[in-house]
Design a protein around this motif. Structure first.
Motif, PDB file in Angstrom:
ATOM      1  N   VAL A 285      15.985  48.374  51.843  1.00 30.03           N
ATOM      2  CA  VAL A 285      14.893  49.262  52.242  1.00 30.03           C
ATOM      3  C   VAL A 285      15.250  50.719  51.957  1.00 30.03           C
ATOM      4  N   LEU A 286      16.473  51.091  52.294  1.00 25.02           N
ATOM      5  CA  LEU A 286      16.922  52.463  52.059  1.00 25.02           C
ATOM      6  C   LEU A 286      16.865  52.814  50.579  1.00 25.02           C
ATOM      7  N   SER A 287      17.304  51.907  49.731  1.00 23.56           N
ATOM      8  CA  SER A 287      17.294  52.141  48.290  1.00 23.56           C
ATOM      9  C   SER A 287      15.878  52.355  47.772  1.00 23.56           C
ATOM     10  N   LEU A 288      14.930  51.552  48.255  1.00 19.98           N
ATOM     11  CA  LEU A 288      13.536  51.690  47.844  1.00 19.98           C
ATOM     12  C   LEU A 288      12.943  53.011  48.319  1.00 19.98           C
ATOM     13  N   GLU A 289      13.247  53.390  49.559  1.00 20.88           N
ATOM     14  CA  GLU A 289      12.707  54.634  50.112  1.00 20.88           C
ATOM     15  C   GLU A 289      13.286  55.854  49.402  1.00 20.88           C
ATOM     16  N   MET A 290      14.562  55.806  49.079  1.00 16.13           N
ATOM     17  CA  MET A 290      15.195  56.912  48.362  1.00 16.13           C
ATOM     18  C   MET A 290      14.571  57.099  46.983  1.00 16.13           C
ATOM     19  N   ALA A 291      14.333  55.996  46.291  1.00 15.90           N
ATOM     20  CA  ALA A 291      13.737  56.073  44.954  1.00 15.90           C
ATOM     21  C   ALA A 291      12.325  56.637  45.022  1.00 15.90           C
ATOM     22  N   ALA A 292      11.543  56.197  46.017  1.00 16.59           N
ATOM     23  CA  ALA A 292      10.157  56.651  46.138  1.00 16.59           C
ATOM     24  C   ALA A 292      10.077  58.130  46.517  1.00 16.59           C
ATOM     25  N   ASN A 293      11.028  58.597  47.316  1.00 14.21           N
ATOM     26  CA  ASN A 293      10.994  59.981  47.796  1.00 14.21           C
ATOM     27  C   ASN A 293      11.686  60.970  46.866  1.00 14.21           C
TER      28      ASN A 293
ATOM     29  N   ALA B 241      22.594  56.606  56.167  1.00 17.06           N
ATOM     30  CA  ALA B 241      21.150  56.659  55.947  1.00 17.06           C
ATOM     31  C   ALA B 241      20.784  57.609  54.817  1.00 17.06           C
ATOM     32  N   ARG B 242      21.796  58.246  54.226  1.00 13.79           N
ATOM     33  CA  ARG B 242      21.621  59.166  53.087  1.00 13.79           C
ATOM     34  C   ARG B 242      20.578  60.246  53.402  1.00 13.79           C
ATOM     35  N   LEU B 243      20.693  60.833  54.581  1.00 14.17           N
ATOM     36  CA  LEU B 243      19.701  61.812  55.018  1.00 14.17           C
ATOM     37  C   LEU B 243      19.689  63.066  54.156  1.00 14.17           C
ATOM     38  N   GLU B 244      20.805  63.357  53.501  1.00 10.67           N
ATOM     39  CA  GLU B 244      20.851  64.575  52.686  1.00 10.67           C
ATOM     40  C   GLU B 244      19.875  64.518  51.522  1.00 10.67           C
ATOM     41  N   ARG B 245      19.461  63.300  51.128  1.00 12.15           N
ATOM     42  CA  ARG B 245      18.499  63.185  50.033  1.00 12.15           C
ATOM     43  C   ARG B 245      17.160  63.805  50.394  1.00 12.15           C
ATOM     44  N   GLN B 246      16.864  63.911  51.700  1.00 14.53           N
ATOM     45  CA  GLN B 246      15.612  64.536  52.130  1.00 14.53           C
ATOM     46  C   GLN B 246      15.595  66.029  51.783  1.00 14.53           C
TER      47      GLN B 246
ATOM     48  N   ARG C 121       8.210  61.308  40.931  1.00 15.54           N
ATOM     49  CA  ARG C 121       6.817  61.574  41.297  1.00 15.54           C
ATOM     50  C   ARG C 121       5.829  61.090  40.232  1.00 15.54           C
ATOM     51  N   LEU C 122       6.096  61.386  38.971  1.00 18.41           N
ATOM     52  CA  LEU C 122       5.171  60.998  37.907  1.00 18.41           C
ATOM     53  C   LEU C 122       5.088  59.479  37.753  1.00 18.41           C
ATOM     54  N   ARG C 123       6.226  58.804  37.878  1.00 17.30           N
ATOM     55  CA  ARG C 123       6.235  57.341  37.775  1.00 17.30           C
ATOM     56  C   ARG C 123       5.417  56.719  38.908  1.00 17.30           C
ATOM     57  N   MET C 124       5.584  57.256  40.110  1.00 15.36           N
ATOM     58  CA  MET C 124       4.837  56.742  41.255  1.00 15.36           C
ATOM     59  C   MET C 124       3.337  57.014  41.092  1.00 15.36           C
ATOM     60  N   GLN C 125       3.001  58.202  40.622  1.00 15.21           N
ATOM     61  CA  GLN C 125       1.603  58.550  40.413  1.00 15.21           C
ATOM     62  C   GLN C 125       0.961  57.638  39.368  1.00 15.21           C
ATOM     63  N   GLY C 126       1.715  57.332  38.319  1.00 20.20           N
ATOM     64  CA  GLY C 126       1.207  56.430  37.291  1.00 20.20           C
ATOM     65  C   GLY C 126       0.952  55.036  37.835  1.00 20.20           C
ATOM     66  N   TYR C 127       1.873  54.537  38.671  1.00 18.19           N
ATOM     67  CA  TYR C 127       1.710  53.207  39.271  1.00 18.19           C
ATOM     68  C   TYR C 127       0.465  53.175  40.160  1.00 18.19           C
ATOM     69  N   ILE C 128       0.295  54.220  40.963  1.00 22.67           N
ATOM     70  CA  ILE C 128      -0.845  54.271  41.883  1.00 22.67           C
ATOM     71  C   ILE C 128      -2.157  54.312  41.114  1.00 22.67           C
ATOM     72  N   GLU C 129      -2.206  55.104  40.047  1.00 24.74           N
ATOM     73  CA  GLU C 129      -3.445  55.246  39.280  1.00 24.74           C
ATOM     74  C   GLU C 129      -3.739  54.007  38.437  1.00 24.74           C
ATOM     75  N   GLU C 130      -2.711  53.464  37.794  1.00 22.28           N
ATOM     76  CA  GLU C 130      -2.927  52.357  36.869  1.00 22.28           C
ATOM     77  C   GLU C 130      -3.002  50.999  37.562  1.00 22.28           C
ATOM     78  N   ARG C 131      -2.056  50.746  38.466  1.00 19.06           N
ATOM     79  CA  ARG C 131      -1.993  49.430  39.115  1.00 19.06           C
ATOM     80  C   ARG C 131      -2.926  49.358  40.325  1.00 19.06           C
ATOM     81  N   LEU C 132      -2.742  50.282  41.254  1.00 26.08           N
ATOM     82  CA  LEU C 132      -3.541  50.236  42.480  1.00 26.08           C
ATOM     83  C   LEU C 132      -4.978  50.673  42.234  1.00 26.08           C
TER      84      LEU C 132
END
Length: 255
Positions: free
Chosen positions: A113-121, A38-43, A126-137
């Motif tokens: 699912v694990l791969s997607l969650e790891m990338a998002a977390n 589950a790659r918990l160490e990434r947390q 953080r900046l890429r996710m923030q850009g997607y949320i602001e521009e797309r959503l």
């Protein structure tokens, strides 16, 4: 007869004890396998990022900022995190639940699912996710049925409440760490962590719903509806529910 019975009783006790020890050893193997799969160490990246002070962002002496960051690096080591997480998950999960979780994380969808969650977390994302949320959503939300599906997943995972607990724990933990490095003057009472968290939670909970929804919409943006429904089915299982809460409980304890 009495002697034979006594001997039988002793043998039975030894057998039960050895069986219990074997079961405990087997469970530890499963726990370690789940931790790795589950790659918990990434947390740990999130914990360190939430506790680390950015140079120049706070009105604190530079030596204090450096000392806090050094303490974070030492205190939240990989070995400490692993042992703490495994101890809590040992309490939270049965052997049967561990086996079901391992089957999930070894499946194609579980890996996706694990791969997607790891990338998002990943803090670096953080900046890429923030850009997607602001521009797309910010310009156009997905269709209503998709939003409802994501919200159902959030509700099943108890995302708002667990997220609130985790953010409050990180905030209180950071305050406690700062007091250790730079003690307050005598005469100021320090409230217990649970009281401090209870005071912070209403403000955190107030704005976390929209943040969580945007985070979930971003994280699972590439998953088709049928795969989200399959994930949702597994998320409702006792195994995943206990696993999710066990992880949050372990991190809250460490913070």
């Amino acid at each position: 007869m009495c002697v034979h019975r006594k001997g039988f009783a002793v043998a039975l006790i030894i057998l039960l004890l050895s069986s219990g020890q074997a079961l405990s050893a087997d469970k530890q193997i499963l726990l370690n396998e789940l931790y790795d799969n589950a790659r918990l160490e990434r947390q740990l990246d999130w914990i360190r990022a939430s506790m680390t002070l950015e140079t120049g962002k706070y009105t604190l002496p530079e030596v204090v900022v450096k000392t806090v960051n050094q303490v974070v690096e030492v205190r939240y080591s990989a070995s400490f995190y692993r042992s703490s997480m495994l101890a809590t998950l040992d309490e939270a999960l049965s052997v049967g639940e561990l086996l079901r979780l391992l089957d999930w994380y070894n499946s194609n969808l579980g890996q996706k699912v694990l791969s997607l969650e790891m990338a998002a977390n990943d803090p670096a994302n953080r900046l890429r996710m923030q850009g997607y949320i602001e521009e797309r959503l910010g310009q156009q939300l997905p269709r209503t049925s998709r939003i409802r599906l994501i919200e159902e997943l959030m509700e099943t995972m108890d995302a708002e409440e667990l997220g609130t607990e985790l953010v409050a724990s990180a905030s209180v933990g950071a305050q406690r760490l700062l007091r250790e490095i730079m003690p307050m003057q005598e005469g100021y009472a320090v409230r217990p962590p649970e009281i401090l968290k209870a005071r912070e939670k209403p403000a955190i909970r107030k704005g976390i719903s929209d943040e969580m929804r945007n985070l979930y919409l971003y994280t699972y943006r590439s998953l088709p509806d049928n795969e989200i429904r399959a994930y949702l089915d597994f998320a409702r299982s006792t195994a995943m529910q206990n696993f999710q809460r066990g992880q949050m409980q372990a991190m809250a304890r460490m913070l």
